[in-house]
Design a protein around this motif. Structure first.
Motif, PDB file in Angstrom:
ATOM      1  N   LYS A  27      33.116  49.974  48.540  1.00 21.81           N
ATOM      2  CA  LYS A  27      33.755  50.233  47.264  1.00 21.81           C
ATOM      3  C   LYS A  27      32.688  50.276  46.186  1.00 21.81           C
ATOM      4  CE  LYS A  27      37.433  48.504  44.245  1.00 21.81           C
ATOM      5  NZ  LYS A  27      38.430  47.425  44.032  1.00 21.81           N
ATOM      6  N   SER A  28      32.822  51.215  45.276  1.00 25.02           N
ATOM      7  CA  SER A  28      31.857  51.353  44.188  1.00 25.02           C
ATOM      8  C   SER A  28      32.258  50.437  43.042  1.00 25.02           C
ATOM      9  CB  SER A  28      31.829  52.810  43.700  1.00 25.02           C
ATOM     10  OG  SER A  28      33.099  53.196  43.236  1.00 25.02           O
ATOM     11  N   TYR A  29      31.299  49.633  42.574  1.00 23.76           N
ATOM     12  CA  TYR A  29      31.539  48.692  41.486  1.00 23.76           C
ATOM     13  C   TYR A  29      30.867  49.197  40.211  1.00 23.76           C
ATOM     14  CZ  TYR A  29      33.256  45.301  44.870  1.00 23.76           C
ATOM     15  OH  TYR A  29      33.979  44.671  45.843  1.00 23.76           O
ATOM     16  N   GLU A  30      31.353  48.718  39.097  1.00 25.12           N
ATOM     17  CA  GLU A  30      30.769  49.076  37.824  1.00 25.12           C
ATOM     18  C   GLU A  30      29.405  48.417  37.655  1.00 25.12           C
ATOM     19  OE1 GLU A  30      33.539  47.929  34.887  1.00 25.12           O
ATOM     20  OE2 GLU A  30      35.133  49.287  35.589  1.00 25.12           O
ATOM     21  N   GLU A  31      28.684  48.851  36.668  1.00 27.62           N
ATOM     22  CA  GLU A  31      27.359  48.293  36.434  1.00 27.62           C
ATOM     23  C   GLU A  31      27.478  46.842  35.950  1.00 27.62           C
ATOM     24  OE1 GLU A  31      25.301  50.726  33.724  1.00 27.62           O
ATOM     25  OE2 GLU A  31      25.230  52.491  35.046  1.00 27.62           O
ATOM     26  N   GLY A  32      26.604  46.006  36.480  1.00 28.97           N
ATOM     27  CA  GLY A  32      26.599  44.606  36.088  1.00 28.97           C
ATOM     28  C   GLY A  32      27.507  43.725  36.903  1.00 28.97           C
ATOM     29  N   ILE A  33      28.248  44.288  37.857  1.00 26.97           N
ATOM     30  CA  ILE A  33      29.143  43.500  38.697  1.00 26.97           C
ATOM     31  C   ILE A  33      28.661  43.609  40.130  1.00 26.97           C
ATOM     32  CG2 ILE A  33      31.500  43.202  39.518  1.00 26.97           C
ATOM     33  CD1 ILE A  33      32.506  44.348  36.941  1.00 26.97           C
ATOM     34  N   GLU A  34      28.395  42.483  40.745  1.00 26.35           N
ATOM     35  CA  GLU A  34      27.905  42.478  42.113  1.00 26.35           C
ATOM     36  C   GLU A  34      29.069  42.552  43.088  1.00 26.35           C
ATOM     37  OE1 GLU A  34      25.453  39.128  42.676  1.00 26.35           O
ATOM     38  OE2 GLU A  34      24.075  39.613  41.051  1.00 26.35           O
ATOM     39  N   ALA A  35      28.769  43.068  44.271  1.00 25.60           N
ATOM     40  CA  ALA A  35      29.836  43.275  45.250  1.00 25.60           C
ATOM     41  C   ALA A  35      30.308  41.969  45.852  1.00 25.60           C
ATOM     42  CB  ALA A  35      29.350  44.206  46.355  1.00 25.60           C
ATOM     43  N   ASN A  36      29.410  40.974  46.004  1.00 23.57           N
ATOM     44  CA  ASN A  36      29.776  39.726  46.650  1.00 23.57           C
ATOM     45  C   ASN A  36      30.117  38.626  45.653  1.00 23.57           C
ATOM     46  OD1 ASN A  36      27.273  39.413  45.593  1.00 23.57           O
ATOM     47  ND2 ASN A  36      26.358  38.435  47.388  1.00 23.57           N
ATOM     48  N   SER A  37      30.444  38.996  44.420  1.00 22.28           N
ATOM     49  CA  SER A  37      30.735  37.997  43.398  1.00 22.28           C
ATOM     50  C   SER A  37      32.175  37.510  43.520  1.00 22.28           C
ATOM     51  CB  SER A  37      30.504  38.577  42.008  1.00 22.28           C
ATOM     52  OG  SER A  37      31.376  39.676  41.798  1.00 22.28           O
ATOM     53  N   CYS A  38      32.409  36.327  42.972  1.00 25.51           N
ATOM     54  CA  CYS A  38      33.745  35.749  42.978  1.00 25.51           C
ATOM     55  C   CYS A  38      34.485  36.208  41.721  1.00 25.51           C
ATOM     56  CB  CYS A  38      33.659  34.226  43.044  1.00 25.51           C
ATOM     57  SG  CYS A  38      35.259  33.419  43.160  1.00 25.51           S
ATOM     58  N   LYS A  39      35.554  36.945  41.864  1.00 27.47           N
ATOM     59  CA  LYS A  39      36.250  37.515  40.720  1.00 27.47           C
ATOM     60  C   LYS A  39      36.907  36.438  39.867  1.00 27.47           C
ATOM     61  CE  LYS A  39      37.253  41.962  42.916  1.00 27.47           C
ATOM     62  NZ  LYS A  39      38.320  42.914  43.298  1.00 27.47           N
ATOM     63  N   ARG A  40      37.259  35.328  40.482  1.00 35.14           N
ATOM     64  CA  ARG A  40      37.999  34.312  39.742  1.00 35.14           C
ATOM     65  C   ARG A  40      37.136  33.647  38.673  1.00 35.14           C
ATOM     66  NH1 ARG A  40      41.156  29.125  42.421  1.00 35.14           N
ATOM     67  NH2 ARG A  40      41.921  28.229  40.471  1.00 35.14           N
ATOM     68  N   PHE A  41      35.848  33.447  38.959  1.00 30.80           N
ATOM     69  CA  PHE A  41      34.995  32.723  38.037  1.00 30.80           C
ATOM     70  C   PHE A  41      33.844  33.584  37.515  1.00 30.80           C
ATOM     71  CE2 PHE A  41      36.777  29.484  40.904  1.00 30.80           C
ATOM     72  CZ  PHE A  41      37.468  28.733  39.972  1.00 30.80           C
ATOM     73  N   LYS A  42      33.070  34.172  38.398  1.00 37.87           N
ATOM     74  CA  LYS A  42      31.839  34.834  37.969  1.00 37.87           C
ATOM     75  C   LYS A  42      32.114  36.021  37.065  1.00 37.87           C
ATOM     76  CE  LYS A  42      27.532  36.669  39.798  1.00 37.87           C
ATOM     77  NZ  LYS A  42      26.756  36.966  41.014  1.00 37.87           N
ATOM     78  N   ASN A  43      33.161  36.772  37.328  1.00 38.02           N
ATOM     79  CA  ASN A  43      33.484  37.948  36.534  1.00 38.02           C
ATOM     80  C   ASN A  43      34.513  37.658  35.447  1.00 38.02           C
ATOM     81  OD1 ASN A  43      31.765  39.397  38.169  1.00 38.02           O
ATOM     82  ND2 ASN A  43      33.388  40.051  39.554  1.00 38.02           N
ATOM     83  N   ASN A  44      34.858  36.389  35.268  1.00 41.19           N
ATOM     84  CA  ASN A  44      35.808  36.012  34.229  1.00 41.19           C
ATOM     85  C   ASN A  44      35.059  35.847  32.905  1.00 41.19           C
ATOM     86  OD1 ASN A  44      37.822  34.983  32.648  1.00 41.19           O
ATOM     87  ND2 ASN A  44      38.530  33.506  34.153  1.00 41.19           N
ATOM     88  N   GLU A  45      35.511  36.552  31.860  1.00 37.34           N
ATOM     89  CA  GLU A  45      34.809  36.498  30.572  1.00 37.34           C
ATOM     90  C   GLU A  45      34.883  35.105  29.954  1.00 37.34           C
ATOM     91  OE1 GLU A  45      36.463  39.503  28.149  1.00 37.34           O
ATOM     92  OE2 GLU A  45      35.699  41.181  29.377  1.00 37.34           O
ATOM     93  N   VAL A  46      36.001  34.428  30.094  1.00 38.66           N
ATOM     94  CA  VAL A  46      36.129  33.074  29.534  1.00 38.66           C
ATOM     95  C   VAL A  46      35.178  32.118  30.234  1.00 38.66           C
ATOM     96  CG1 VAL A  46      37.732  31.161  29.112  1.00 38.66           C
ATOM     97  CG2 VAL A  46      38.527  33.538  28.909  1.00 38.66           C
ATOM     98  N   TRP A  47      35.056  32.260  31.555  1.00 32.38           N
ATOM     99  CA  TRP A  47      34.150  31.382  32.302  1.00 32.38           C
ATOM    100  C   TRP A  47      32.694  31.701  31.970  1.00 32.38           C
ATOM    101  CZ3 TRP A  47      30.401  31.583  36.187  1.00 32.38           C
ATOM    102  CH2 TRP A  47      30.158  30.381  36.848  1.00 32.38           C
ATOM    103  N   GLN A  48      32.370  32.957  31.712  1.00 36.19           N
ATOM    104  CA  GLN A  48      30.999  33.320  31.364  1.00 36.19           C
ATOM    105  C   GLN A  48      30.586  32.763  30.010  1.00 36.19           C
ATOM    106  OE1 GLN A  48      30.805  37.565  31.662  1.00 36.19           O
ATOM    107  NE2 GLN A  48      30.778  37.578  33.911  1.00 36.19           N
ATOM    108  N   GLN A  49      31.496  32.721  29.061  1.00 36.14           N
ATOM    109  CA  GLN A  49      31.186  32.204  27.737  1.00 36.14           C
ATOM    110  C   GLN A  49      31.130  30.679  27.703  1.00 36.14           C
ATOM    111  OE1 GLN A  49      34.129  33.895  25.151  1.00 36.14           O
ATOM    112  NE2 GLN A  49      33.385  36.007  25.422  1.00 36.14           N
ATOM    113  N   LYS A  50      31.648  30.031  28.709  1.00 31.65           N
ATOM    114  CA  LYS A  50      31.647  28.572  28.757  1.00 31.65           C
ATOM    115  C   LYS A  50      30.237  28.054  29.007  1.00 31.65           C
ATOM    116  CE  LYS A  50      34.043  24.789  31.087  1.00 31.65           C
ATOM    117  NZ  LYS A  50      35.016  24.432  32.165  1.00 31.65           N
ATOM    118  N   GLU A  51      29.862  26.992  28.314  1.00 33.19           N
ATOM    119  CA  GLU A  51      28.543  26.412  28.487  1.00 33.19           C
ATOM    120  C   GLU A  51      28.494  25.552  29.751  1.00 33.19           C
ATOM    121  OE1 GLU A  51      27.563  24.254  25.015  1.00 33.19           O
ATOM    122  OE2 GLU A  51      27.477  26.027  23.714  1.00 33.19           O
TER     123      GLU A  51
END
Length: 269
Positions: A20-44
């Motif tokens: 499957k082709s993913y957008e730029e900046g998103i890895e194929a083996n990443s966890c969608k629940r946390f790693k690609n969550n914008e709220v989780w990314q902004q959390k310190e």
């Protein structure tokens, strides 16, 4: 591609891989629940978490955040496993005596073929064993997800040598006590706990560390650093600063501060 059919003793599973082709900046083996969550990314990032593992049911997983995870109750499944194993061996003995096992293709298939009655018992045995393992793995996955949701800076776990934890026949203890202790270690699946937590941390860019096997996490005082042997006591009492704390929580605190300890100090002491 890479399609396979797997039989786990109960059901047939079809496994395959997808491209499957993913957008730029998103890895194929990443966890969608946390790693690609914008709220989780902004959390310190929060402080490091130390995890202490145990072989008993009440102190299976204890961390420095005060979480204590008990091992799931699998006594019902264990009784069913013993029951179906006893039935299978009895049925196998009867069939062998009656001559129902004169199978000429045993060398070709490289395994023993079972009768229909034996296959029915084996299927029930495999289902009970599968339910037991799924209960434990579900508890581990839920706990690992709760850790990732807090976004710790580092997760530190003790590196246990499970083979050295077993009691030998030469140990000066009773037979029932040795069997009970070894059974608790085997049912705790400590290696599986470590693998699941480590895999989830790596998928979400969280540092995972293993403390040295020589690190005395349960002997050090988490307040002043005094070292003493406590044996089988469940409460740690420091004679220097007067700290009284549960030994598992004290060990988890020491693991969370593992980077602050000097290696030469706890080895020479």
């Amino acid at each position: 591609y890479n399609t396979r059919v797997i039989f786990d003793g109960c059901d047939y599973w079809l496994t395959f891989s997808l491209e499957k082709s993913y957008e730029e900046g998103i890895e194929a083996n990443s966890c969608k629940r946390f790693k690609n969550n914008e709220v989780w990314q902004q959390k310190e990032y929060s402080d490091a978490i130390g995890i202490d593992l145990g072989c008993k049911r009440k102190n299976w997983i204890v961390d420095s955040r005060g979480n204590r995870i008990d091992r799931p109750d699998t006594s019902k499944e264990e009784k069913q496993i013993k029951k179906y194993h006893r039935k299978f061996m009895h049925k196998k003995l009867i069939n062998d005596q009656m001559g129902k096992k004169t199978n000429s293709t045993i060398t070709e298939v490289k395994r023993r073929k079972y009768t229909k009655n034996e296959e029915k018992i084996l299927k029930k045995y495999n289902k009970a064993y599968k339910r037991m393992t799924n209960k434990k793995k579900a508890a581990i996955h839920n706990y690992a997800c709760s850790i990732i949701a807090e976004k710790p800076e580092c997760v530190i776990m003790e590196d246990l040598s499970v083979t050295n934890m077993y009691y030998d026949k030469s140990d000066d203890i009773s037979y029932t006590q040795r069997i009970r202790h070894n059974k608790n270690i085997q049912s705790s699946i400590l290696r599986t706990v470590r693998n699941i937590i480590e895999r989830k941390c790596q998928a979400n860019n969280i540092n995972f560390k293993l403390a040295d096997r020589e690190f005395p996490s349960s002997q050090l005082c988490s307040r002043c650093g005094h070292r003493q042997k406590i044996g089988i006591l469940r409460t740690y009492k420091c004679p220097v600063c007067g700290l009284e704390i549960d030994r598992d929580i004290n060990a988890s605190y020491n693991l969370s501060n593992y980077d602050n300890y000097n290696t030469c100090d706890y080895i020479i002491a």
